[in-house]
Each structure stands twice: as C-alpha cells, then as structure tokens.
Design a protein around this motif. Structure first.
Motif, PDB file in Angstrom:
ATOM      1  N   GLU B 236       0.836  -1.203   0.000  1.00  0.00           N
ATOM      2  CA  GLU B 236       0.000   0.000   0.000  1.00  0.00           C
ATOM      3  C   GLU B 236       0.866   1.246   0.000  1.00  0.00           C
ATOM      4  O   GLU B 236       0.634   2.192  -0.753  1.00  0.00           O
ATOM      5  N   GLU B 237       1.897   1.207   0.836  1.00  0.00           N
ATOM      6  CA  GLU B 237       2.824   2.341   0.930  1.00  0.00           C
ATOM      7  C   GLU B 237       3.527   2.561  -0.432  1.00  0.00           C
ATOM      8  O   GLU B 237       3.626   3.686  -0.915  1.00  0.00           O
ATOM      9  N   GLU B 240       1.096   3.861  -3.090  1.00  0.00           N
ATOM     10  CA  GLU B 240       0.747   5.258  -2.824  1.00  0.00           C
ATOM     11  C   GLU B 240       1.856   6.198  -3.314  1.00  0.00           C
ATOM     12  O   GLU B 240       1.591   7.202  -3.969  1.00  0.00           O
ATOM     13  N   PRO B 243       2.449   5.720  -7.932  1.00  0.00           N
ATOM     14  CA  PRO B 243       1.228   5.270  -8.614  1.00  0.00           C
ATOM     15  C   PRO B 243       1.488   4.688 -10.005  1.00  0.00           C
ATOM     16  O   PRO B 243       0.671   3.941 -10.521  1.00  0.00           O
TER      17      PRO B 243
END
Lengths: 241, 550
Positions: B236-237, B240, B243
């Motif tokens: 997720e990190e 984020e 992208p």
C-alpha cells in the motif's frame, strides 16, 4: 494512449454531453505533437543530407528546426504537467550516466550554438551516475539551455556533481542574469512566475514540478535561480535527491 | 569542449549496422520512410531493411527473417498493436535474446514503467525519433545485452548459482549496469528461494534509495512467508508513493484477494485498469473480483474487454471466456453465455479447458431452467471422473462440484471438494471458494466441518514422511510419502516431499534408476502444477547430481 476501437456504438443523441475543455486541450496537444514530430523528422532529414550546408536557406532551416523542437518541447511540457496534476504521469527513475545524458541533451542544440557562436562546456565526472526520470530532467535541462542561449554572450557551462548526498545540476551563462523580480521569491519559483513579461512561465513551472516529483527517503528535488556563478551571469540550479 | 554534432557520433563505432537485418513496423508510410532513412544513415544496408504496415505483415516477416533490430510503432491502426506483435514474436521465439526491439510511442506510456516483464521491448523511444536519439539508444541497449548475455544464458540453463556469481563478477566493475545487475541478483535469490539472503540484500539497497521494485520484492518475500498483513502494508505504501509502478498495485490486488478483501482488490484493480486498460490479464482479474462482489454487469464488461483484447494476443486466457459466460448467465443472457462458450471451444483445445467449459455450460443450462440438459452434462462429467479418464485442474474441479451441487448430486460433489482440499490444504483462496460452494448449497455448517477434517487429515499425512526422515527412518518415510501420494496425487507439497524423501534415501542407500525415475516424475508433476517453485529447483539440482554420480 492506445486506441482500441469500441465496437459497440452508443446512442448519444438523447444524452446531454458535458464538454470538458481539458479533454479537448489534451487531445489537441497530443495531435499537434504528432504533426510537429513529422515536421522535425522532415527537417532533420533535409539538414543531415550532404548538400544541406550548401543551401542558401540553410540558416533559416536550422532556425526552423530549432523552433519546431521548441514547440515540441512546449507541448510535451503541457502534457506532462497535465499528467502530473492528474497523478497519471508514468514517473520512471532510472540509473543515468550524467556525462552521457548531458552530452546527448546538449547535442540537440549543437547547430544553433554554432550559429550563435556560443561556446558550450559540459563539466562532469564520467563516472557519475544518478537516479532520475530521464524524460523529465532532459526537458528541464533543455529548457534551461534554451533560456541560456537567448541571454548568453559567448559562453554556457553545464555541470553536474554530487553535493551532500544530492545531485546538483547547474546551467550557467555569461549573460545579464535573471531579472530581480524572478529572484525575489528566493527559490520559490512558483511565486516568481510572471505571466505578463515575455516568458510564459511554463518552463519554470514545469521545471519546478519535475524537480519536486523526484523524491527519496522523504526528500524532494528542488530548483534555485541565482545570478553570479562561475560565468557571472544567470545560474539555473537543480537539486535531485 | 566545443559542442559540434560530430562529437556525438563516436559511440556508433561500437555498433556496426552493416549486414544487420532490420524490420520497421509502422502503419504510416511517411514514418516508415523516415525510419528507413535514419537507419540507412546509421549504416544499415537498404536491401536488409524490411517494412511492415500492420501486425500480420510483421509476423510474416518475423517468421521469414532472423531480425537483429526491430523498430515498431506501438499503435498500428486496426488489428494487432505493437505490444501484441512483440508478445507473439517472443512467445513463438521468432526473435532471439540478441534481437534489439524498440517500441516507438508518441508519449511515455505506463507500460514503460515496469520491471523485467517477459514481454517487454528493450526500450521505448518517444517521437520524434532522430538519428542521434535512435543511435544512442541502440548503443546503450547493445551494451546492456552484452553485459547480460552470459547471465541470461546461465539462467536459461537454470544454472542459477552460476548466474549469480556472474552478476557478482560484473557488479565489481560495471557501473553502468549496476542497478540492473543488483535487481537481477535479487530476482535470482527469489527464484532459488533464498529469502533471507534476498531480504538482507534488499534492505541494504533500500537504505540507499526507495526503489519501488525492491519494496515489491520484499513484499513478495513476506507473502512467501505468509505474513500477508505486513505485505499488504508495504505494498500500500509503495503503491501510494509510486502510482505509476503498476506491478506493486497488481501485487497488492492479489494480496487483498488472498486476504478475502475483494472490495479492496476491486478498488485497486479499477485504478490500475484505468491507468493501463489494455492488459488481457488485468481485465480478467477485474472481472473475477467484480463477480465475487456480485457486480455482474461490471464483471461482464471487464471480461468482454479481456476477451476482445485477447483476440489479437497470444496471452488470451480461457478464464476470461469462462468468466464472461458466467457473467452473461448471471445477467440473464444465457444465449450469449452459450455463444461465448462456443467461441471458447473454438479457440482453446486443451482438455482441462474443455472440461471447465462443459461444467460451466451445465451451470448456464441449470440457471436458464433447462435442468434436464444440466443433469445430463453433470452425469457425463461425474461418470468420466469416476472412470478416471478425466483430470480436471483445481478450478475445473470446483466448477464440476458447483454443477453437481446444483443438479442435486451432493455426495459426488462433496467427494470432489474433499479431494481438492487435500491437494491444496494450505490455500486460503481454495478453502474460501469451497466454503462458498457449500454455503450456496445450503450446507454451510456441515461444509465448515468437512473442510476442516479434510484439511487436518492432509496436513498430517503431508508432513509424516519428512518427520520420519528427520528421525532417520528412511524406509518408513518412503512408504509414508508413497501412501500420501496415492491419496493426494496433485498436492504440490506431497509431490515435492516425496521427491525429497526419495533423494535423501538414495543419498543414504545409493541410487537406482527406478527411484530416480520416480523422483523425477514426482518433481515434474509438481512443476506442471506450479512452475518454478524454489524447492523444485533445489531438488532437481540434487537429483541431477545423483544422476551424474551414477
């Protein structure tokens, strides 16, 4: 953008279509870019032919080629800024040999430099490698070089070196330096952009955005403008983490 | 130094275009002639420059001539696009590893930001392409190919330890390719299953710079070690902060699916599909997740897109057709569903696919109220499995079980599901799918009990052989693993454990050709079920050593 034809035709007559100006601008810029690409290829072909230098219009052709490239760079900058804003820019940092990179970028301006009798020096350690998005930064350096060429009297110096864990890229000239208004923001390029005086501000804005897109361990790239430096003119300084 | 165009032509000395076969693929005549002029300006011989105006012409040329350099526009009008031409050329081995493939694009594309994907060109070049830009790019690719030639050769021969030591040798002196060498070395450590070494190396790399690929590789290690939560956080990190690095997003979607978070997986997939909409696989995944969420119309759209993208691609998947048929059926369009299944049968000949298509047809018929035909198909499938002349894969088995449940043959369905759990007792995804089938058949609680019993039974048998080996009881270990194999013939862990026990036994008591064959068969079956498992690679190496000794 890959065009995949949508075979199913949708009936749009009853649906009110909301025109989005941004979409028109983006697709037009994209379309113009294709035309300009063809123009540049054509001019390049003429200019690289053996008889090119003999032509009476040679100087004009070189100038036209340069202007076409300028338009192309501007269009790329517009598209890139749009994509950065929409968070859809394919940011792709790679390991780049600075010596190679700066010479290739500078080579695009070789003919024009010769005509204007400007001496360009590239000063960089051939062993220096750094991580950045080559397309973004070549746009930034090309832009700075263009500016320098407009204002330099005789000399331009491009240099790259590692400095306190960051890459420092400098484009310096021996011209009259930046106007005071531009330096007032003291590093804050976004605020110093002047939309009324000659420049469109796009180049600097693009450069600042390109710099800030680069991040490592929480540190962002940045852009500085100074007067002075080793050639006592304008200094365009880019820091990349 | 004085900048003068001649100063930049020196590197071309290393790249001799004379005698090289060149293919130019572009749908615009003007562009083709511009590229031809540029290449002839670089020294390529006119008679060795060939041109194609579309994908099919390109493939025809690629079949005829071994090309050294291919310049291909990404967009080729109707028919195949440049990426699909590349995929087909690589898939059919029409171009070798020495061929330089350059994709020409008007703009930087998302697809350019990716790692060492199998079907990647050597470079993307943005228009306008000038002689200087093409020449300098070709020189760079040339150098990189040379740097990696020996390493890739060793990898192709599956001699991973040699490949790794070649990486180390190069790393000592080759600064230009240091980044790619490090990355290749990490990939090798992952392939051979040396996760701790890989982890240490990646952490060292990340201390210098936030590389998204290194974070994704760390996440892969976490997933291998079943630390799904930590993998999810890291991905997720990474997604984020980057992208455009779609690999991290695809991996995140996969992780969320394993965790059963289909809502989350759907959000991620929708985002990536928007950024890069032309991936056959991604659209298929999107369809499958939408189906899980009950969004049958979204599912139909995604599957349809995957199927239509696949029409021109060697990467098309039967799963997209199956998914589309099921989505159509769920959207009350059984006629369309049956049509899709017909197309599937036309395009895919493999038995496993045919079985799945038949089972799905049965389900479509059942949903459409034609229970007679559904029952007939169910009986046919049930009969073939009972006779032992049909070996559906895991998904096929589930489809058949679904059909049997729907047509009322619960007993046979349960038997199939139990044996499937035994083949895959550690797959959370499978256990969840089986539970869902029981749920839909209105036997939720009984299902939970059945699943748990089968799972425990399998785990016990699976590890018995290894336990006996560790106690030094070689004969007993061997017979325990053979028993396990009889019950769970498609269980990867059982297959690998059986091979391990046989190999250890031979190391102790000497090799025989029967035992070598048995071990090899076991390894090969495991590799067919799940290609390239690190344990498969290690055990194959050990077995080869034993064979060489004889």
């Amino acid at each position: 953008m890959i065009g995949i034809s949508n075979k199913k035709q949708t009936n749009t007559t009853n649906v009110p279509v909301v025109f989005n100006m941004a979409n028109f601008l983006v697709s037009s810029v994209h379309d113009m870019k294709n035309s300009v690409s063809m123009l540049i290829c054509g001019l390049d072909k003429v200019l690289t032919s053996a008889e090119a230098a003999e032509l009476s219009t040679h100087t004009e052709l070189v100038q036209m080629n340069h202007e076409a490239k300028r338009i192309n760079n501007r269009l790329i900058q517009l598209l890139t800024l749009y994509k950065l804003g929409q968070k859809i820019y394919p940011y792709d940092p790679q390991s780049v040999c600075l010596d190679d990179f700066l010479r290739t970028t500078a080579a695009q301006y070789a003919q024009l430099l010769k005509f204007r009798e400007i001496h360009l020096e590239v000063r960089v350690n051939p062993e220096l490698y750094w991580y950045f998005d080559e397309d973004l930064i070549s746009g930034v350096i090309g832009n700075a070089l263009n500016n320098a060429m407009r204002h330099a009297h005789h000399r331009i110096l491009i240099s790259a070196a590692e400095c306190e864990g960051k890459l420092m890229l400098r484009v310096e000239d021996d011209g009259g330096g930046y106007p005071a208004e531009l330096l007032e923001g003291n590093g804050n390029v976004m605020q110093s952009v002047d939309f009324h005086g000659g420049s469109t501000g796009l180049g600097l804005y693009f450069s600042a955005m390109a710099a800030r897109t680069h991040r490592n361990h929480g540190i962002q790239g940045d852009l500085y403008l100074e007067n002075g430096g080793s050639l006592q003119g304008a200094c365009f300084i880019l820091h990349l983490p | 130094m004085n900048i003068n165009p001649l100063d930049f032509s020196t590197p071309a000395a290393e790249l001799n275009f004379a005698g090289k076969n060149v293919l130019i693929i572009d749908d615009y005549m003007e562009m083709r002639s511009i590229f031809r002029d540029i290449l002839s300006g670089c020294g390529a011989e006119m008679k060795k420059i060939h041109m194609a105006t579309n994908g099919n012409e390109a493939i025809a040329w690629l079949k005829k001539v071994p090309f050294d350099i291919v310049l291909c526009d990404l967009i080729l009008g109707s028919g195949k696009n440049g990426q699909q031409v590349l995929e087909e050329a690589k898939y059919q081995s029409l171009v070798g590893p020495a061929c330089l493939w350059i994709m020409i694009t008007a703009e930087k594309t998302m697809e350019a930001v990716t790692g060492t994907a199998e079907y990647q060109p050597d470079a993307y070049l943005l228009k306008p392409v000038t002689e200087a830009s093409l020449r300098s790019r070709l020189v760079k690719i040339w150098a990189k190919k040379e740097a990696f030639a020996e390493i890739h050769k060793a990898m192709k021969q599956q001699d991973y330890s040699k490949a790794m030591s070649l990486c180390d040798q190069r790393l000592a002196s080759d600064k230009a390719h240091a980044a790619d060498l490090l990355r290749t070395k990490c990939d090798l450590l992952l392939v051979t299953g040396e996760y701790d070494r890989a982890k240490k190396m990646l952490e060292g790399i990340l201390a210098e710079r936030d590389f998204p690929w290194a974070k994704a590789a760390l996440a892969k290690i976490l997933l291998k070690k079943n630390d799904v939560d930590a993998a999810k956080c890291l991905l997720e990190e990474t997604a984020e902060a980057n992208p455009a690095y779609l690999e991290a997003q695809d991996l995140l979607a996969q992780t969320l699916q394993v965790m059963g978070d289909f809502e989350g997986a759907g959000t991620v997939l929708e985002r990536t599909a928007k950024l890069s909409p032309n991936s056959v696989i991604r659209q298929k995944n999107l369809g499958q997740v939408a189906m899980k969420l009950g969004k049958t119309e979204d599912a139909e759209r995604a599957f349809r897109k995957s199927v239509s993208l696949g029409e021109n691609s060697v990467l098309r998947t039967a799963d997209a057709y199956l998914g589309l048929a099921k989505a159509c059926s769920a959207n009350k369009n059984s006629e369309q569903a049956l049509k899709v299944l017909g197309q599937l049968n036309k395009n895919f000949a493999a038995d496993e696919v045919r079985v799945k298509a038949l089972a799905v047809e049965g389900l479509v018929r059942q949903q459409n109220g034609d229970s007679e035909k559904a029952k007939q198909i169910a009986d046919e499938l049930s009969q073939s499995i009972g006779d032992g002349n049909m070996h559906p894969d895991s998904e096929g088995t589930l489809e058949i079980a679904r059909l049997l449940m729907a047509t009322g043959d619960k007993e046979q369905a349960i038997r199939l599901l139990q044996s499937e759990i035994k083949n895959n007792p550690e797959s959370a995804t499978l256990l969840r799918d089986v539970a869902e089938i029981f749920d839909q058949a209105g036997m939720g609680e009984e299902g939970v009990r059945l699943i748990e019993t089968s799972r425990q039974e399998a785990m016990l048998i699976m590890n018995r052989g290894v336990l006996l080996i560790s106690k030094g009881q070689y004969e007993e270990a061997l017979s325990a693993m053979r028993d396990a194999y009889a019950v769970m013939p498609a269980n990867i862990r059982v297959l690998l454990n059986l091979a391990y026990v046989i190999i250890t036994y031979m190391q102790k008591n000497g090799a025989t050709s029967e035992l070598i064959d048995e071990a090899r068969h076991s390894l090969q079956t495991a590799n067919e079920l799940s290609p390239g498992e690190p344990r498969f690679i290690r055990l194959t190496a050990a077995l080869n050593e034993l064979t060489a000794l004889r």
